[in-house]
Design an enzyme around this catalytic site. Structure first.
Site, PDB file in Angstrom:
ATOM      1  N   LYS A 148      58.734 -84.596  -7.320  1.00  0.00           N
ATOM      2  CA  LYS A 148      59.264 -83.277  -6.980  1.00  0.00           C
ATOM      3  C   LYS A 148      60.426 -82.945  -7.910  1.00  0.00           C
ATOM      4  O   LYS A 148      61.277 -83.801  -8.182  1.00  0.00           O
ATOM      5  CB  LYS A 148      59.728 -83.295  -5.513  1.00  0.00           C
ATOM      6  CG  LYS A 148      60.273 -81.978  -4.977  1.00  0.00           C
ATOM      7  CD  LYS A 148      60.613 -82.167  -3.506  1.00  0.00           C
ATOM      8  CE  LYS A 148      61.145 -80.886  -2.872  1.00  0.00           C
ATOM      9  NZ  LYS A 148      61.427 -81.078  -1.424  1.00  0.00           N
ATOM     10  N   SER A 208      58.875 -77.327   0.854  1.00  0.00           N
ATOM     11  CA  SER A 208      59.477 -77.435  -0.470  1.00  0.00           C
ATOM     12  C   SER A 208      58.895 -78.552  -1.317  1.00  0.00           C
ATOM     13  O   SER A 208      59.082 -78.566  -2.528  1.00  0.00           O
ATOM     14  CB  SER A 208      60.993 -77.606  -0.352  1.00  0.00           C
ATOM     15  OG  SER A 208      61.313 -78.848   0.233  1.00  0.00           O
ATOM     16  N   SER A 245      59.708 -80.533   4.931  1.00  0.00           N
ATOM     17  CA  SER A 245      59.453 -80.339   3.487  1.00  0.00           C
ATOM     18  C   SER A 245      58.289 -81.172   2.980  1.00  0.00           C
ATOM     19  O   SER A 245      57.604 -80.770   2.012  1.00  0.00           O
ATOM     20  CB  SER A 245      60.708 -80.684   2.684  1.00  0.00           C
ATOM     21  OG  SER A 245      61.768 -79.827   3.028  1.00  0.00           O
TER      22      SER A 245
END
Length: 307
Positions: free
Chosen positions: A202, A274, A298
């Site tokens: 990420k 996210s 997330s």
């Protein structure tokens, strides 16, 4: 009275909508301050959009209005909780309940056994294999790390146009790491089940040489010349980093400066949460494994949506 902290929280809501780089959040905040209103009104939102040169449908304005006012209510609830400055921040969480016995004898790590694996005629057939099965191929030298890396990089290039899950390909770094892994494994220096396995992270985690953007346009070219601890540890384990994967702007939702990250099984919807890029990439077989970060769904939300 509104505080600077509350203003930052208010503006962060619009970051989740991909609007933090526009004038709208700031203009709307000033209207809220000027009218000393406890809530954002539909007219305030329309006026702010007009001043900012943005056009929205009535439905889009309705959703933004609802979200902004929900956040204001949450902030008021948080401020109503009185807490002395002597209370330490909650930096440590223990799931152990009172009276629960804990085994304190340190035991060696023992990986589960897996069935024998054989290299398929078409290497791309392994794109969806588990890490342990990929590791068995690499450990037995049926497949080289460079072969796996090139296969996954090719899939990232082929499918990212539809999924929008890649912020930055780290191909040069990956090729170096894969060649090093092959050399070490060939010499009998096998580091463990992640050795030579391509992975993606990420884009909250910093990596040397490559941008770390947090999904936000102002940071799209920013390079933090330091590897995050988790990146460094996976380097030590011999894993091969092939991509920085998308996160919603400032780690909110699935919309970043490059657009919306998609669910591989239904391109009409986003992958949500996210950690959108890591979930989308794994579900589509674009990396051997990936890492996200979890705050309030997330990882859980995009994992659930992308299967």
């Amino acid at each position: 009275m509104h505080t600077n902290t509350e203003r930052r929280q208010f503006l962060s809501h619009f970051g989740s909508l991909g609007l933090s780089s526009t004038l709208l959040p700031g203009v709307l905040w000033e209207r809220l301050e000027a009218q000393r209103s406890p809530r954002v009104t539909a007219q305030m939102l329309r006026d702010a959009a007009t001043v900012s040169g943005l056009t929205f449908t009535d439905r889009q304005l309705e959703v933004m209005l609802d979200g902004a006012n929900q956040n204001l209510t949450r902030y008021e609830a948080l401020r109503s909780v009185r807490m002395d400055n002597s209370v330490a921040p909650p930096l440590y969480f223990s799931p152990v309940l009172p009276g629960m016995p804990i085994e304190r004898v340190k035991r060696p790590f023992k990986a589960s056994g897996i069935a024998r694996v054989a290299r398929p005629k078409n290497l791309e057939d392994v794109a969806f294999w588990s890490v342990m099965h990929l590791a068995a191929l690499v450990r037995t030298r049926q497949v080289s790390s460079i072969e796996l890396t090139e296969m996954y990089v090719a899939r990232l290039r082929r499918y990212n146009g539809a999924l929008n899950c890649v912020v930055t390909l780290t191909e040069d770094r990956a090729i170096r790491q894969a060649r090093q892994a092959d050399t070490e494994i060939g010499a009998g220096r096998y580091r463990g089940p992640l050795h030579g396995i391509p992975w993606g992270v990420k884009d909250l985690c910093s990596t040397r040489e490559y941008p770390t953007t947090w999904g936000a346009a102002p940071f799209r070219t920013r390079i933090i010349d330091e590897d995050a601890t988790v990146v460094s540890r996976l380097d030590t384990a011999g894993a091969v980093l092939v991509a920085k994967l998308s996160t919603g702007e400032l780690a909110l939702d699935d919309i970043w400066f490059g657009g919306q990250t998609k669910n591989p099984w239904d391109l009409t919807m986003g992958s949500q949460g996210s950690s959108a890029g890591p979930a989308s990439a794994v579900a589509a077989g674009l990396v051997g494994f990936s890492l996200g970060t979890e705050t309030l769904g997330s990882i859980v939300e995009p994992s659930g949506v992308c299967g």
